[in-house]
Design a protein around this motif. Structure first.
Motif, PDB file in Angstrom:
ATOM      1  N   TYR A  41      38.005  35.574  59.109  1.00 56.69           N
ATOM      2  CA  TYR A  41      38.306  36.938  58.614  1.00 56.69           C
ATOM      3  C   TYR A  41      37.864  37.072  57.221  1.00 56.69           C
ATOM      4  O   TYR A  41      37.831  37.898  56.385  1.00 56.69           O
ATOM      5  N   PHE A  42      37.450  35.833  56.843  1.00 55.83           N
ATOM      6  CA  PHE A  42      37.282  35.734  55.319  1.00 55.83           C
ATOM      7  C   PHE A  42      35.960  34.989  55.058  1.00 55.83           C
ATOM      8  O   PHE A  42      35.415  33.795  55.664  1.00 55.83           O
ATOM      9  N   ASP A  43      35.057  35.310  54.150  1.00 55.38           N
ATOM     10  CA  ASP A  43      33.681  34.530  53.941  1.00 55.38           C
ATOM     11  C   ASP A  43      34.165  33.506  52.762  1.00 55.38           C
ATOM     12  O   ASP A  43      34.085  34.134  51.473  1.00 55.38           O
ATOM     13  N   PHE A  44      34.465  32.476  52.932  1.00 54.02           N
ATOM     14  CA  PHE A  44      34.912  31.511  51.952  1.00 54.02           C
ATOM     15  C   PHE A  44      33.756  30.913  51.352  1.00 54.02           C
ATOM     16  O   PHE A  44      32.838  30.263  51.893  1.00 54.02           O
ATOM     17  N   HIS A  45      33.888  30.709  49.651  1.00 54.81           N
ATOM     18  CA  HIS A  45      33.105  30.033  49.007  1.00 54.81           C
ATOM     19  C   HIS A  45      33.866  29.175  47.943  1.00 54.81           C
ATOM     20  O   HIS A  45      34.606  30.077  47.223  1.00 54.81           O
ATOM     21  N   ILE A  46      34.055  28.023  47.869  1.00 53.85           N
ATOM     22  CA  ILE A  46      34.915  27.202  47.119  1.00 53.85           C
ATOM     23  C   ILE A  46      34.806  27.811  45.575  1.00 53.85           C
ATOM     24  O   ILE A  46      36.029  27.801  44.875  1.00 53.85           O
ATOM     25  N   TRP A  47      33.556  27.896  45.093  1.00 51.91           N
ATOM     26  CA  TRP A  47      33.436  28.473  43.591  1.00 51.91           C
ATOM     27  C   TRP A  47      34.004  29.692  43.388  1.00 51.91           C
ATOM     28  O   TRP A  47      34.089  30.283  42.324  1.00 51.91           O
ATOM     29  N   ASN A  48      34.273  30.487  44.393  1.00 47.80           N
ATOM     30  CA  ASN A  48      34.772  32.029  44.544  1.00 47.80           C
ATOM     31  C   ASN A  48      36.301  31.881  44.631  1.00 47.80           C
ATOM     32  O   ASN A  48      36.856  32.872  44.457  1.00 47.80           O
ATOM     33  N   SER A 100      41.578  43.659  52.925  1.00 46.66           N
ATOM     34  CA  SER A 100      42.162  44.836  53.462  1.00 46.66           C
ATOM     35  C   SER A 100      41.428  45.111  54.761  1.00 46.66           C
ATOM     36  O   SER A 100      40.532  44.638  55.266  1.00 46.66           O
ATOM     37  N   GLY A 101      42.279  45.720  55.700  1.00 43.70           N
ATOM     38  CA  GLY A 101      41.834  45.887  57.075  1.00 43.70           C
ATOM     39  C   GLY A 101      41.950  44.590  57.784  1.00 43.70           C
ATOM     40  O   GLY A 101      41.472  44.464  59.027  1.00 43.70           O
ATOM     41  N   VAL A 102      42.513  43.656  57.618  1.00 42.32           N
ATOM     42  CA  VAL A 102      42.688  42.463  58.263  1.00 42.32           C
ATOM     43  C   VAL A 102      43.916  42.403  58.917  1.00 42.32           C
ATOM     44  O   VAL A 102      44.950  43.066  58.696  1.00 42.32           O
ATOM     45  N   PRO A 103      44.042  41.543  59.994  1.00 47.80           N
ATOM     46  CA  PRO A 103      45.610  41.546  60.825  1.00 47.80           C
ATOM     47  C   PRO A 103      46.646  41.169  59.882  1.00 47.80           C
ATOM     48  O   PRO A 103      46.436  40.445  58.941  1.00 47.80           O
ATOM     49  N   LEU A 104      47.873  41.889  60.203  1.00 46.32           N
ATOM     50  CA  LEU A 104      48.928  41.835  59.296  1.00 46.32           C
ATOM     51  C   LEU A 104      49.385  40.364  59.165  1.00 46.32           C
ATOM     52  O   LEU A 104      49.891  39.797  58.202  1.00 46.32           O
ATOM     53  N   PHE A 105      49.293  39.463  60.260  1.00 47.36           N
ATOM     54  CA  PHE A 105      49.796  38.261  60.213  1.00 47.36           C
ATOM     55  C   PHE A 105      48.847  37.043  60.148  1.00 47.36           C
ATOM     56  O   PHE A 105      48.984  36.127  60.511  1.00 47.36           O
ATOM     57  N   SER A 106      47.385  37.542  59.501  1.00 50.42           N
ATOM     58  CA  SER A 106      46.330  36.550  59.240  1.00 50.42           C
ATOM     59  C   SER A 106      46.723  35.950  58.193  1.00 50.42           C
ATOM     60  O   SER A 106      47.510  36.169  57.296  1.00 50.42           O
ATOM     61  N   VAL A 107      46.067  34.861  57.831  1.00 48.11           N
ATOM     62  CA  VAL A 107      46.239  33.863  56.588  1.00 48.11           C
ATOM     63  C   VAL A 107      45.811  34.852  55.407  1.00 48.11           C
ATOM     64  O   VAL A 107      46.491  34.667  54.451  1.00 48.11           O
ATOM     65  N   ASN A 108      44.780  35.845  55.554  1.00 45.35           N
ATOM     66  CA  ASN A 108      44.446  36.897  54.532  1.00 45.35           C
ATOM     67  C   ASN A 108      45.676  37.451  54.010  1.00 45.35           C
ATOM     68  O   ASN A 108      45.852  37.504  52.841  1.00 45.35           O
TER      69      ASN A 108
END
Length: 231
Positions: A41-48, A100-108
């Motif tokens: 559910y997340f667009d991960f970039h280490i520099w971000n 926002s708008g992600v599953p309640l028990f997600s890592v996000n």
């Protein structure tokens, strides 16, 4: 004398507790940032994901702030107290894209909301544990620290954009799409970093309100305590 010694011992224990809580919060931040790399559910970039956003910095600075009792320690306490009380609720009420708008028990969700909840708890604890008493004269120092950190974040953003990550935007010095406040400021002052200057005025007002409310509540509690003793 005995009461004074006991109070100093309690104060020392409180400082250690808050330093440990802050360290655990930083570890929590590092842990959930690491897990985000594997989240669908997340667009991960280490520099971000460097710990350079305001609440990240509050969590890190809270460790030396809790342990130090000198003038610099008070400056750190004031920044962590006011900064966390202002920044954490704003982040919780207006989460950025990816949280926002992600599953309640997600890592996000667990990571983002859990971390900012801890930051808010740490900031309030400086006051409730009586490690820091807010004063109006501390506010200019808070604004100075915030301005310096924002400028340094802007410099980091420019370096990252010129080298490894063209979308670097710590402290949102390049604006934040979807945030109505920052979007309007950006239209009013279409200059990177400088468009955020009016927020210093907002921060000043919020710090003054926090100081007024906190000290007012503290006075009421003291009056109530004196009344109970007299009775």
């Amino acid at each position: 004398i005995a009461n004074s010694v006991e109070r100093r011992k309690i104060n020392k224990d409180d400082r250690k507790f808050l330093a440990w809580l802050s360290a655990i919060t930083v570890c929590y931040l590092a842990g959930y940032k690491t897990l985000l790399a594997f989240s669908p559910y997340f667009d991960f970039h280490i520099w971000n994901e460097l710990p350079l956003q305001p609440c990240n910095i509050v969590a890190v600075l809270a460790i030396p702030a809790a342990l130090r009792e000198d003038g610099f320690g008070r400056l750190l306490k004031s920044f962590c107290f006011y900064g966390g009380i202002v920044f954490a609720p704003v982040a919780l009420m207006m989460p950025v894209e990816g949280f926002s708008g992600v599953p309640l028990f997600s890592v996000n969700a667990l990571g983002f909301y859990g971390f900012h909840g801890l930051v808010l708890a740490i900031s309030l604890s400086f006051g409730t544990l009586k490690l820091y008493k807010p004063r109006y004269r501390d506010i200019p120092g808070v604004l100075l620290v915030l301005s310096v950190l924002a400028f340094l974040a802007y410099v980091v953003n420019m370096i990252l954009r010129a080298t490894v990550y063209p979308d670097a935007n710590y402290f949102y010095t390049y604006g934040l799409e979807g945030n109505p406040v920052l979007e309007n400021l950006r239209e009013w002052i279409p200059i990177d970093f400088l468009y955020e200057l009016p927020l210093l005025l907002v921060m000043t007002v919020l710090c003054m309100v926090i100081t007024f409310l906190f000290n007012g509540i503290l006075r009421l509690l003291n009056l109530r305590k004196r009344g109970e003793i007299n009775n």
